[in-house]
Each structure stands twice: as structure tokens, then as C-alpha cells.
Design a protein around this motif. Structure first.
Motif, PDB file in Angstrom:
ATOM      1  N   THR A   1       0.810  -1.220   0.000  1.00 56.44           N
ATOM      2  CA  THR A   1       0.000   0.000   0.000  1.00 56.44           C
ATOM      3  C   THR A   1       0.840   1.266   0.000  1.00 56.44           C
ATOM      4  OG1 THR A   1      -0.222  -0.047   2.407  1.00 56.44           O
ATOM      5  CG2 THR A   1      -1.949  -1.135   1.128  1.00 56.44           C
TER       6      THR A   1
ATOM      7  N   LYS B   1      -1.226  -4.534   2.937  1.00 58.84           N
ATOM      8  CA  LYS B   1      -2.602  -4.929   3.240  1.00 58.84           C
ATOM      9  C   LYS B   1      -2.604  -6.448   3.137  1.00 58.84           C
ATOM     10  CE  LYS B   1      -7.383  -4.615   1.814  1.00 58.84           C
ATOM     11  NZ  LYS B   1      -8.361  -4.025   0.893  1.00 58.84           N
TER      12      LYS B   1
ATOM     13  N   GLY C   1      -2.582  -4.751   9.365  1.00 57.09           N
ATOM     14  CA  GLY C   1      -1.684  -4.868   8.220  1.00 57.09           C
ATOM     15  C   GLY C   1      -0.301  -5.286   8.675  1.00 57.09           C
TER      16      GLY C   1
END
Length: 161
Positions: free
Chosen positions: A12, A24, A56
Motif C-alpha cells: 500500500t 494490506k 496490516g
């Protein structure tokens, strides 16, 4: 489906200035990624990974040594060969197995294609893209999605809006 790679995470963005990336996660969490060393056919080598306390992860890859390189990975899906993953139980599946499946109703009416699978806490949700580009979501329950196979996902017509 057995030869299709499994996507476990996506980059990400960058984290810090030393080349770490934010991930993610699409699976069972950061612990599922820790034993893996190679992603995307060997193009990314995992050196270390830790949770970010937000669901995450933060990862460091051998090939990424600075923030600029880390930023260039934004949007990169991290996939592995199925052979390196544990065997699935009979009622288990990988989300990536559903992505791209044709979606029909129990009556055989074409609805669209599976474009995403999410889980916001209560249950898995299948996002379906219609031919006109609009999307809608259906819970991944037996009532809403009675069956699927390697080519088609069948949705109860009552859940198609």
C-alpha cells in the motif's frame, strides 16, 4: 485452480525512509507470511515482517533499499505458488480463487464477475462487477451464494439488486 498463484498481500506504500513497505493482508495475518521467503516468482525476497497493530504489516524486501523503490511497489500484489502453502481443509478456499469468476443466478441469468472479496468483520463479502461497470456486494453465505466452482459463482437472485 491448483496452478494459479495465491495472492496473500498487497503493497500500500512506503514506510519510513529505509525501504520498508506497508502491506494490506488478505489472509490469516502476518504470522501466515513469516515462513515465506519469496514472492512473485522470486522477484521479491522477504527479509523481515512485523504487524503494524492495525491489521496490516510492515515488510522489508532484499531488493528494496530506499523509500523511492518502496513507493514504486505501491499497488503490487504479493503472490506465492500454492505448493509452498499448507493444504486446505475441505471447506477452506483462497479469496484469489473467487476473483474473476463469472457470476450467475440460480436461474442461469448472467450477473457479472467477482472483482473482490472482503471481510469487514462479520463475514466474507463478495463484490460483483456488472457488465456496465457498477458493483454490488453479497455476503459469502450459503443462503446468498449456494455454490461455486472453478469457473462460476452462483448467487441467489434475491441478493442481486
Amino acid at each position: 485452480m491448483s496452478d494459479k498463484p495465491v495472492t496473500l498481500a498487497a503493497v500500500t506504500g512506503a514506510h519510513g525512509v529505509a525501504g520498508e513497505v506497508r502491506l494490506k493482508l488478505f489472509g490469516e495475518g502476518v504470522d501466515a507470511l513469516k515462513p515465506l521467503r519469496s514472492f512473485n516468482g522470486g522477484t521479491l525476497t522477504l527479509l523481515k515482517i512485523r504487524g503494524d497493530n492495525k491489521g496490516g504489516a510492515i515488510a522489508r524486501f532484499a531488493e528494496v533499499t530506499d523509500r523511492t523503490s518502496a513507493e514504486q511497489l505501491r499497488g503490487t500484489a504479493l503472490s506465492v505458488s500454492r505448493e509452498v502453502l499448507p493444504d486446505l481443509a475441505e471447506d477452506e478456499f483462497y479469496f484469489s480463487d473467487l476473483i474473476g469468476l463469472s457470476v450467475v443466478t440460480g436461474r442461469g441469468d448472467t450477473v457479472g464477475r467477482v472483482c473482490a472479496v472482503e471481510n469487514f468483520g462479520a463475514t466474507d463479502i463478495v463484490e460483483i462487477e456488472r457488465p456496465d461497470g457498477t458493483t454490488f456486494m453479497v455476503p459469502l453465505t450459503k443462503q446468498a451464494v449456494p455454490t461455486w466452482d472453478s469457473e462460476t459463482l452462483t448467487v441467489n437472485a434475491d441478493f442481486v439488486d
